[in-house]
Structure formats: C-alpha cells, structure tokens
Design a protein around this motif. Structure first.
Motif, short mmCIF file in Angstrom:
data_model
loop_
_atom_site.label_atom_id
_atom_site.label_comp_id
_atom_site.label_asym_id
_atom_site.label_seq_id
_atom_site.Cartn_x
_atom_site.Cartn_y
_atom_site.Cartn_z
N ARG A 1 103.19 60.49 -21.39
CA ARG A 1 103.21 59.20 -20.69
C ARG A 1 101.91 58.41 -20.86
O ARG A 1 101.76 57.33 -20.31
N HIS A 23 99.29 63.70 -23.54
CA HIS A 23 100.29 63.53 -22.49
C HIS A 23 101.35 62.52 -22.92
O HIS A 23 101.01 61.43 -23.41
N VAL A 43 97.19 57.91 -16.42
CA VAL A 43 97.61 59.28 -16.11
C VAL A 43 96.51 59.92 -15.27
O VAL A 43 95.33 59.80 -15.61
#
Length: 534
Positions: free
Chosen positions: A268, A266, A274
């Motif tokens: 981020r 991911h 997350v």
C-alpha cells in the motif's frame, strides 16, 4: 446532589445550594485561571482540594485515548507518590466515573469491589469522584477525593468545592490546550513557510530532502528520517537525518532491500502514508533492521508529476511513537512541498536545456554570418568562466550568458559593413560601435538574463585607459564582468584565424596581453589569466 450522598439538611434550599456552587466555582476559577501550563493546573487542583477539605487523598486522573488508560497525573495526601500510575480500562472506581459521565459517591469504599487501594491495604472511608469535561462536554478525566485511613465523611461544602474545582479545571485545561494547539499550528505554519523558502532557493534535490527531513523532525516526535531512492532493483537511503544507531546506515549495504521486501516494499506504500507502531511485529519485517532497534515508522511516497521518485520516512528506535493524525498530516504537507520543489526543479532543468540549445543555436547564427570564427562563442565563454572562478566572481552563470550574447547587436548591422574587406569609413565605424547598445536593447526585457549578462553585452568594448566604447568608462568604472570577458575575448581573437590575419601562437597572444595590460585590459586580470593558460 451526588447519588448515594447523605444529602444536605432539609432547611437548605436549592437557591442556597446553587449560590454555594457558584461561589465555589468563582473561587476555583480565581485560583486556576492565571495558570499557563497543564502541570501547574494539575498540581493546583489537588493541593487546593487537599487544603480546603478533610480528604486523606486527592487524585487527578486523565484519560489517555491512545492507550485507553487512566493516568494519575497529580495527587495529594497518602497517594502522592503514585503519580504516573496507569489504570487500564475497567480497573479502578475512577473508570466508573468516566464511563458514567457523572459524579459518584461511596459511603464505604471497602464495600465496592472496583475500588483499588493505592496504599496496598483496604481501609474504610468515603469516596467522591467527579468527571472533568472540556468545553464541548466531553469527559476527559476524573477528580476524586477519599477519606480512606482518616475521617469518615465528606461535607456538603466539600462536595461543592471539589465539583467546582473539576468544572474550573476542565475549562482552564481546555483553554490551555486550545492555546497550545494554536501555538503549535503557528509554529508549524512558520516551519512550513521557512521550508518553502529554503526549497525555492535550493537546486540540489538531496539538499531539498535534507531541509524537508529536518523540518519534519522539528514538528513530530520522531527522531530519525530518510529519503529512500530506488537504484538498480534495491532501495537505498539517499539522505539520512536525525539520530540513528551508529552502524544502522551500513545495514543497507550489508543487507540490501529489494523491491517487495520489508516495510519499503509494503503493497500500500504507493497509495499513501503507511504507519507501523512496532517494526518487529510487522509481518514483512527484515530481521537485521529489527535487531538494530527500529521501532515505529511513518512513510509517504514521493511522486512528483505522478512518477515514482522515492519514499520519505520517519522512524524511532527502541521507543514506540503512537500514531497521530497530526504527524501524518505534517508528513503529507512536507512531502507535497518537496514534490512541488522537485517538479519545479525538473521544469527548470527542461528550461535550462532549452536555453542551452538556444544559446548554441545563436552561436551558430553568428558564425554563419561570418561574425565570429567557428567555436569562438563557446571558447570565450569557457575562458571567461575559468577566469571568473579564479578571481572569485560570484555570478558565473550571468558571465556565461553574457559571453554567449555579447555580439548579438551585430546582427542588426548590414552585410556591407560586417563583411567589408577594406577599412571601414568613419560612418561605418560609427555604426559598428552601436552594436553593444543595440544588443542591450534587444535583451534588456528578457527576464532570465541577470544584470551581469547585460553588463557584458553593453561594456565588453570599454578599455582600461578609457578609450573604449560606448560610454568611455575607465579602470574600475568598467563592471568587473565586462573586464573579465574582455581579457578572454581578446585572447581567443588573437589565437583564432580571421580573413585579415593568421592565428597567433599562444606565446604571441600572451605577449600581446602583457602589452595591453593597463591600456586596454585590466592588468590584475591579465596576470591571473596568464597563470591559467601557461
């Protein structure tokens, strides 16, 4: 009065109505205040309301913000078998009470299209719904009563009673929630303290991660956790904890995750936590993992000293775990504790490397002054550890350090004594015999040296028969670590060449150890040592 309610007789004053309300509230509080669990309050509210009024049904709904639904948590009367029912926003008259934030009275429920008849068929009757509020005045539920299928009115005293019950229930439930939060906070603090202590005592990074994951699974609703590390371009679990489908871990071998793939890739992820509620609907979901039932996940990066180390992840299978800021907070806290422990371990590793370099430098200093033959210090340290392991000695590191420092006190002796080619005089020999105490004096204030090491320095010239120095200790009066070292020291001295003697063969040295058993050396340790070097 409730809007739309037929009202009280004209002769009833405001003061009387307020007195009646206070009396009902006092009685409701008397019934509900002793209860300790929310479920007990729910049940007591509906059962009390049913007994004290002519209502056919009494319903208690609570708002569930995560689903934005009203859940029927307790019921008495015709609808008691409907507990667990959830009404989405806007469905049912109770939503009107919740959104309005005030009581609602209906003289005929059949004329209100928003009314849902839980019995399945419309029946005439009256309805009264009142909101439940917490101590901050926020509406969090609805208590209602109706007469559908029974008598056709709600008396003023019954109205006062249900409003009092709702008010008391809101206060009691708020108090229970506050107590539960305080208890949960205390349990969380205790768990984090225990984790911190466990991490302080652990030297293995993977064991640290195991402790952290077990703590997280106790404090959150997730039932599986993992520490993921990046190895050779792939992401692999280094530690797994909790409940997984039996063959789930094998997926990482059969379908390796590479950088940029799946949830672990991911974009981020390295910025912070997350969360994914339903992995199957995650745009980057990897099909094999979704097919094994992976559902919800909460991940946080581990970046000790700002370096990318790995990912700490929590997950659920089959059932979704709704997002919770508390869960994220706990994950962040535990991740930070783990990062701090990893940083400490890294610093300890650096210190250990520095100490090892210092020890080896010290050994070379002793050798350069011709105090020892080349490599003696390291050899005798290794032999001491082998013997210590064989007899189950608990502080091997202390034994090793003592071996490195055992003759440090000789550095304080003058060269004319240390390098004298002839026999020492009585005064000179007295000087040499001070070196264990001089060594202890030099080392005793070093905080990283344990008692074991200091005992080796001070007592390594004591003899089993009591003829040694500096204290003249005898037998088991001599600390075990010093006895272990003495056997190793004598053996290496015998097989090493010195200016005044040749190197003995191992067989000759072993024969001398047998001769010294029970005299200068511990006989039991000699027997174990001879088994090691045969």
């Amino acid at each position: 009065m409730v809007p739309g309610h037929p009202g009280e007789p004209h002769g009833v004053s405001l003061e009387v109505r307020e007195l009646r309300r206070l009396q009902a509230l006092a009685e409701a509080w008397r019934i509900l205040a002793p209860l300790e669990r929310p479920e007990e309050v729910y049940r007591a509210v509906v059962e009390t309301a049913k007994k004290a009024t002519r209502a056919v049904s009494v319903l208690l709904f609570l708002h569930r913000p995560q689903e934005d639904a009203l859940e029927l948590v307790a019921a008495a009367g015709l609808s008691q078998d409907k507990v667990g029912l959830k009404l989405p926003r806007g469905k049912g008259i109770s939503w009107a009470v919740l959104e309005k934030g005030g009581p609602l009275y209906l003289a005929d429920v059949t004329r209100e299209p928003r009314v849902i008849f839980l019995s399945g068929r419309p029946q005439p009757g009256v309805y009264l719904g009142v909101p439940l509020r917490d101590t901050q005045g926020r509406v969090f539920g609805v208590l209602s009563m109706d007469t559908a299928g029974g008598v056709g009115e709600i008396l003023p005293e019954e109205e006062a009673w249900i409003r009092a019950l709702a008010e008391a229930a809101g206060l009691v439930l708020a108090r229970i929630e506050a107590l539960e939060k305080a208890k949960a906070e205390a349990e969380r603090a205790q768990a984090l303290l225990e984790l911190s202590l466990a991490l302080e005592a652990t030297r293995d990074p993977l064991a640290m991660a195991q402790e952290a994951l077990e703590t997280l699974l106790r404090l959150t609703p997730y039932h599986a956790g993992a520490l993921y590390l990046f190895q050779e371009g792939t992401v692999r679990p280094a530690v797994l904890s909790g409940g997984y489908p039996e063959d789930f871990p094998r997926l990482y071998e059969e379908h390796p995750i590479r950088f940029g793939q799946g949830l672990l890739g991911h974009p981020r992820l390295w910025e912070g936590p997350v969360y994914v509620e339903d992995y199957a609907r995650f745009p980057g979901a990897l099909r094999p993992y979704g097919e094994k039932g992976l559902r919800s996940a909460l991940l946080v990066p581990l970046k000790p000293e700002g370096k990318r180390y790995g990912v700490l992840a929590l997950g659920s299978f089959r059932e979704a775990v709704p997002y919770s800021s508390e869960d994220e907070k706990v994950l962040r806290l535990v991740a930070r504790r783990l990062e701090e422990a990893l940083e400490r371990l890294s610093h300890l590793g650096t210190l250990n490397l520095t100490r090892e370099a210092a020890l080896k430098a010290l050994a070379r200093v002793l050798e350069y002054r011709d105090l020892e033959t080349k490599g003696h210090t390291e050899r005798v340290a290794e032999l001491s550890l082998r013997l210590g392991k064989a007899v189950g000695f608990p502080d091997l590191e202390g034994l090793r350090l003592g071996a490195y420092f055992h003759d440090l006190g000789k550095l304080a002796l003058p060269d004319e004594v240390l390098r004298k080619p002839a026999a020492l005089s009585t005064g000179e020999w007295r000087q040499v015999k001070t070196h264990p105490e001089v060594g202890l004096e030099i080392l005793k204030n070093l905080p990283f040296l344990p008692k074991t090491a200091l005992n080796v320095v001070l007592y390594h010239h004591e003899r089993w028969d009591g003829s040694g120095y500096p204290k003249g200790l005898k037998g088991e009066e001599i600390p075990l670590e010093a006895r272990i070292f003495a056997v190793a020291d004598v053996y290496d001295a015998l097989i090493s060449e010195r200016p005044y003697k040749r190197a003995w063969t191992p067989e000759e040295a072993q024969g001398e150890l047998r001769a010294q058993a029970g005299k200068g050396l511990d006989p039991k340790l000699v027997a174990v040592f001879l088994d090691l070097v045969r």
